[in-house]
Design a protein around this motif. Sequence first.
Motif, mmCIF file in Angstrom:
data_model
loop_
_atom_site.group_PDB
_atom_site.id
_atom_site.type_symbol
_atom_site.label_atom_id
_atom_site.label_comp_id
_atom_site.label_asym_id
_atom_site.label_seq_id
_atom_site.Cartn_x
_atom_site.Cartn_y
_atom_site.Cartn_z
ATOM 1 N N PHE A 5 0.926 -1.147 0.161
ATOM 2 C CA PHE A 5 -0.120 0.073 -0.053
ATOM 3 C C PHE A 5 0.876 1.326 0.119
ATOM 4 O O PHE A 5 0.585 2.350 -0.960
ATOM 5 N N ASN A 6 1.968 1.220 0.872
ATOM 6 C CA ASN A 6 2.698 2.590 0.895
ATOM 7 C C ASN A 6 2.024 4.032 0.999
ATOM 8 O O ASN A 6 2.311 4.822 0.360
ATOM 9 N N LEU A 7 1.039 3.950 2.083
ATOM 10 C CA LEU A 7 0.464 5.101 2.356
ATOM 11 C C LEU A 7 1.128 5.540 3.572
ATOM 12 O O LEU A 7 1.765 4.883 4.270
ATOM 13 N N LEU A 8 1.201 7.088 3.676
ATOM 14 C CA LEU A 8 1.925 7.684 4.796
ATOM 15 C C LEU A 8 1.052 7.552 6.058
ATOM 16 O O LEU A 8 0.065 8.019 5.973
ATOM 17 N N PRO A 9 1.441 7.008 7.049
ATOM 18 C CA PRO A 9 0.764 6.653 8.292
ATOM 19 C C PRO A 9 0.348 7.997 8.982
ATOM 20 O O PRO A 9 -0.668 7.928 9.707
ATOM 21 N N ARG A 10 0.925 8.878 8.874
ATOM 22 C CA ARG A 10 0.656 10.053 9.606
ATOM 23 C C ARG A 10 -0.512 10.907 8.914
ATOM 24 O O ARG A 10 -1.169 11.701 9.650
ATOM 25 N N LEU A 11 -0.753 10.620 7.587
ATOM 26 C CA LEU A 11 -1.517 11.611 7.099
ATOM 27 C C LEU A 11 -2.917 10.663 6.822
ATOM 28 O O LEU A 11 -3.258 9.270 7.003
ATOM 29 N N THR A 12 -4.029 11.575 6.886
ATOM 30 C CA THR A 12 -5.267 10.888 6.704
ATOM 31 C C THR A 12 -5.260 10.345 5.065
ATOM 32 O O THR A 12 -4.639 10.686 4.350
ATOM 33 N N ALA A 13 -6.564 9.481 5.052
ATOM 34 C CA ALA A 13 -6.685 8.994 3.604
ATOM 35 C C ALA A 13 -6.796 10.292 2.557
ATOM 36 O O ALA A 13 -6.023 10.267 1.528
ATOM 37 N N TRP A 14 -7.465 11.227 2.887
ATOM 38 C CA TRP A 14 -7.707 12.578 2.015
ATOM 39 C C TRP A 14 -6.071 13.243 1.719
ATOM 40 O O TRP A 14 -5.826 13.379 0.562
ATOM 41 N N ASP A 15 -5.433 13.291 2.611
ATOM 42 C CA ASP A 15 -4.101 14.070 2.718
ATOM 43 C C ASP A 15 -3.152 13.182 1.717
ATOM 44 O O ASP A 15 -2.640 13.527 0.804
ATOM 45 N N ASN A 16 -3.394 11.621 1.930
ATOM 46 C CA ASN A 16 -2.509 10.850 1.364
ATOM 47 C C ASN A 16 -2.901 10.974 -0.243
ATOM 48 O O ASN A 16 -2.060 10.971 -1.039
ATOM 49 N N ARG A 59 -0.240 17.957 -4.960
ATOM 50 C CA ARG A 59 0.637 18.803 -4.489
ATOM 51 C C ARG A 59 2.099 18.970 -5.166
ATOM 52 O O ARG A 59 2.566 19.915 -5.506
ATOM 53 N N TYR A 60 2.426 17.670 -5.476
ATOM 54 C CA TYR A 60 4.058 17.716 -6.063
ATOM 55 C C TYR A 60 3.661 18.048 -7.526
ATOM 56 O O TYR A 60 4.633 18.472 -7.988
ATOM 57 N N ALA A 61 2.567 17.947 -7.934
ATOM 58 C CA ALA A 61 2.319 18.425 -9.346
ATOM 59 C C ALA A 61 2.410 19.955 -9.400
ATOM 60 O O ALA A 61 2.202 20.757 -10.400
ATOM 61 N N GLY A 62 2.524 20.535 -8.057
ATOM 62 C CA GLY A 62 2.452 22.038 -8.212
ATOM 63 C C GLY A 62 0.979 22.797 -8.169
ATOM 64 O O GLY A 62 0.802 24.014 -8.392
ATOM 65 N N MET A 63 -0.113 21.819 -7.948
ATOM 66 C CA MET A 63 -1.355 22.511 -8.164
ATOM 67 C C MET A 63 -1.786 23.214 -6.755
ATOM 68 O O MET A 63 -1.299 22.642 -5.738
ATOM 69 N N LEU A 64 -2.320 24.381 -6.926
ATOM 70 C CA LEU A 64 -2.510 25.141 -5.978
ATOM 71 C C LEU A 64 -3.944 25.279 -5.392
ATOM 72 O O LEU A 64 -4.377 25.077 -4.366
ATOM 73 N N ARG A 65 -4.854 25.066 -6.616
ATOM 74 C CA ARG A 65 -6.435 25.168 -6.381
ATOM 75 C C ARG A 65 -7.060 23.851 -6.591
ATOM 76 O O ARG A 65 -6.689 23.180 -7.434
ATOM 77 N N GLY A 66 -8.060 23.589 -6.058
ATOM 78 C CA GLY A 66 -8.956 22.503 -6.375
ATOM 79 C C GLY A 66 -8.305 21.186 -5.884
ATOM 80 O O GLY A 66 -9.043 20.075 -6.343
ATOM 81 N N THR A 67 -7.323 21.101 -5.162
ATOM 82 C CA THR A 67 -6.712 19.706 -4.646
ATOM 83 C C THR A 67 -7.478 18.928 -3.827
ATOM 84 O O THR A 67 -7.739 17.758 -3.829
ATOM 85 N N ARG A 68 -7.960 19.781 -2.882
ATOM 86 C CA ARG A 68 -9.042 18.904 -1.925
ATOM 87 C C ARG A 68 -10.084 18.365 -2.578
ATOM 88 O O ARG A 68 -10.504 17.156 -2.420
ATOM 89 N N GLU A 69 -10.625 19.125 -3.606
ATOM 90 C CA GLU A 69 -12.081 18.384 -4.361
ATOM 91 C C GLU A 69 -11.659 17.247 -5.149
ATOM 92 O O GLU A 69 -12.368 16.436 -5.284
ATOM 93 N N LYS A 70 -10.527 17.642 -5.842
ATOM 94 C CA LYS A 70 -10.184 16.305 -6.708
ATOM 95 C C LYS A 70 -9.807 15.017 -5.863
ATOM 96 O O LYS A 70 -10.027 13.950 -6.287
ATOM 97 N N ALA A 71 -9.246 15.182 -4.812
ATOM 98 C CA ALA A 71 -8.645 14.063 -4.081
ATOM 99 C C ALA A 71 -10.042 13.408 -3.410
ATOM 100 O O ALA A 71 -10.087 12.125 -3.405
ATOM 101 N N ARG A 72 -11.071 14.200 -2.938
ATOM 102 C CA ARG A 72 -12.248 13.642 -2.458
ATOM 103 C C ARG A 72 -12.921 12.844 -3.518
ATOM 104 O O ARG A 72 -13.428 11.687 -3.530
ATOM 105 N N ALA A 73 -12.919 13.374 -4.663
ATOM 106 C CA ALA A 73 -13.601 12.723 -5.757
ATOM 107 C C ALA A 73 -12.878 11.496 -6.196
ATOM 108 O O ALA A 73 -13.760 10.483 -6.368
ATOM 109 N N ALA A 74 -11.507 11.517 -6.038
ATOM 110 C CA ALA A 74 -10.778 10.151 -6.346
ATOM 111 C C ALA A 74 -11.419 8.949 -5.328
ATOM 112 O O ALA A 74 -11.502 7.943 -5.486
ATOM 113 N N LEU A 75 -11.361 9.659 -4.223
ATOM 114 C CA LEU A 75 -11.801 8.726 -2.895
ATOM 115 C C LEU A 75 -12.997 8.085 -2.895
ATOM 116 O O LEU A 75 -13.499 7.056 -2.829
#
Lengths: 236, 414
Positions: free
Chosen positions: A96-107, A113-129
């Motif tokens: 799995f290699n999830l980061l244990p300190r981060l929530t599913a959403w943050d993971n 974030r590494y893509a340098g995206m500033l806006r809409g990352t929360r929504e995209k991550a939620r949609a993927a989950l």
Amino acid sequence: MPDLVIQVQEVTKIYRMGSVEVPALRGVSFEVSRGELVAIMGPSGSGKSTLMNILGCLDRPTSGEYILDGQPVATLNDDQLALIRNRKVGFVFQNFNLLPRLTAWDNVELPLRYAGMLRGTREKARAALEAVGLGERLHHKPNELSGGQQQRVAIARALVNNPAIILADEPTGNLDTRSGEEVMALLVSLNRDQGTTIVLVTHDPEIAAYAERVIHIRDGRIEKITTNRAAEEVAA
Amino acid sequence: MIVTFWLALRDAVQSLLANKMRSLLTVLGIVIGVGAVIAMLAIGRGAQNAITSSIEGIGTNLLFVMPGNIKPGSNPAAVSRHLTLGDVRALADPLAAPAVADVAPLVMRNEVVTAAGESHATSVVGVTPDYARVRNYHVTEGRFIDETDQAGRASVALLGPDAAKALFGRTEGLVGLMVRVRGQPFRIIGVLEPKGGGAMAGNQDDRVLIPLSTALARLTSHHNRVDVIMVSAISADQVNEARQEVTEILRRRHRLRPDQEDDFTIFTQDEFLGTFQTITSVLTIFLGGIAGISLLVGGIGIMNIMLVSVTERTREIGLRKALGARKRDILIQFLTEATLLSLIGGALGIGLGWGISALVGKIAAAAHADIVPEVGLDAVLMATLFSAAVGIFFGLYPANRAARLEPVEALRYE
């Protein structure tokens, strides 16, 4: 001419152990079309992990050419490879290699974030989950989720940047049979319903059976490529 | 860029909170280092302030004339001459020395003073009536020494408040009582008001003043020699003129040829101040430097823990790289963590240093030393910058090591 996502031409990889040269890949060539579900199979030591590292742009071939989604990547530098991994490859690991300190959403948000995206990352991550059926588990940390759920978070993370391919390395290796089937069902449905190109790396024939084509690797060479009738029937 | 920074900061906070005890222990080195630097600088500054105010408390526009040439690099052969009452009278001549306002000669002896069964070792100073004006002395009761006392070699004494407390346990109601110096009775005519002033410059409140004429007759064997002549200039910008006039008069009286060095030494108040300030700043820098070493040790502690952390999180680094983190991203992540660690240490250290300074101030006050430690804004700013720099410097190596990990190897790491 089919739309090719992966073109591998005469790729070799030689590891240097002191003065000894250990060849892991001895000239491998194959292609994967967009929307395919392909398995790479072989016993341990066959070179399939090396091949997966090269396909995932984690490593460079010693010689040969690798074109991913139209982009030759064999000679890119480290940062360029990081960019390709971020944009074009989604990884699903055995453990799995999830980061244990981060929530599913943050993971799941991490690649954005590494893509340098500033806006809409929360929504995209939620949609993927939500797409992997974990819309209710946004704030859970990995140790609060079952193995199957963790692997689904990992799949959501792999999907979130709309990559050209998903590379799944023994995705069911650490799961019980039922969770394993659920995860495979999820991957198959992604492939069938959304046309996501998926490369499975496994030593397990039952997992390889989900794929349309199976590339058999042995001793650093392609032993044979088989077409899976059962998978085609599922696809049909 | 700002968003990236905030995210890096959030990551760093989460990672530090994941190992609270370890983070705290790591930070301890910086806390002690910064605390020590802050406290040392504060105490040094307090000492400097105390000395400055005690020297300024002596009076204004003052020159101190002392016998012998005691400035560095002088010829010791010229030390033999003394200052006499004749020199004092010559300096007091307003025609010869127009820039000189008052001339106050004095002799000073360390004596044991007794009264009502108590004895107390203190300085007994023989002074003229002008001394009150030159030194800016006031009495809380009684009166100062006057011309009649001086002319009659009267056996009268003024007590400094600390000397009064030591002998009588109080500073009021002492006029008319007797003290004995070398067995001879002196009638108390007044008590001086407290002057304060640091322990380092000598306690100005622990002394007994008697008329100069009395002191010359009873305490010294050369009835004509004085120890110091204090000269006040008529104004602050006339100090140099006064110095020149004093030099010319004394050289003429001592019959010095032009090629001979002075056989006396003149200090101005500014020179005293400058000398003491040099001493205290050297002391402060020295103490601060020693404290700075512990900051260095703290930085090495951070580097050590960051190296452990990089090893522990090899897989995490590999994963982040697989997800698209560049070298720069990993570098920033670990640098942020190291810098945050040392900044937290710096903040706690400023608190600790402030606490130590306050404590030292309390202890000094209890010991009647007027050192009030002062935590300057510049010291706080310097400590903050310094601890951030320590974090970046000692974080750079571990962070760089993390950034250069090969993703394949890092992912395989168990």
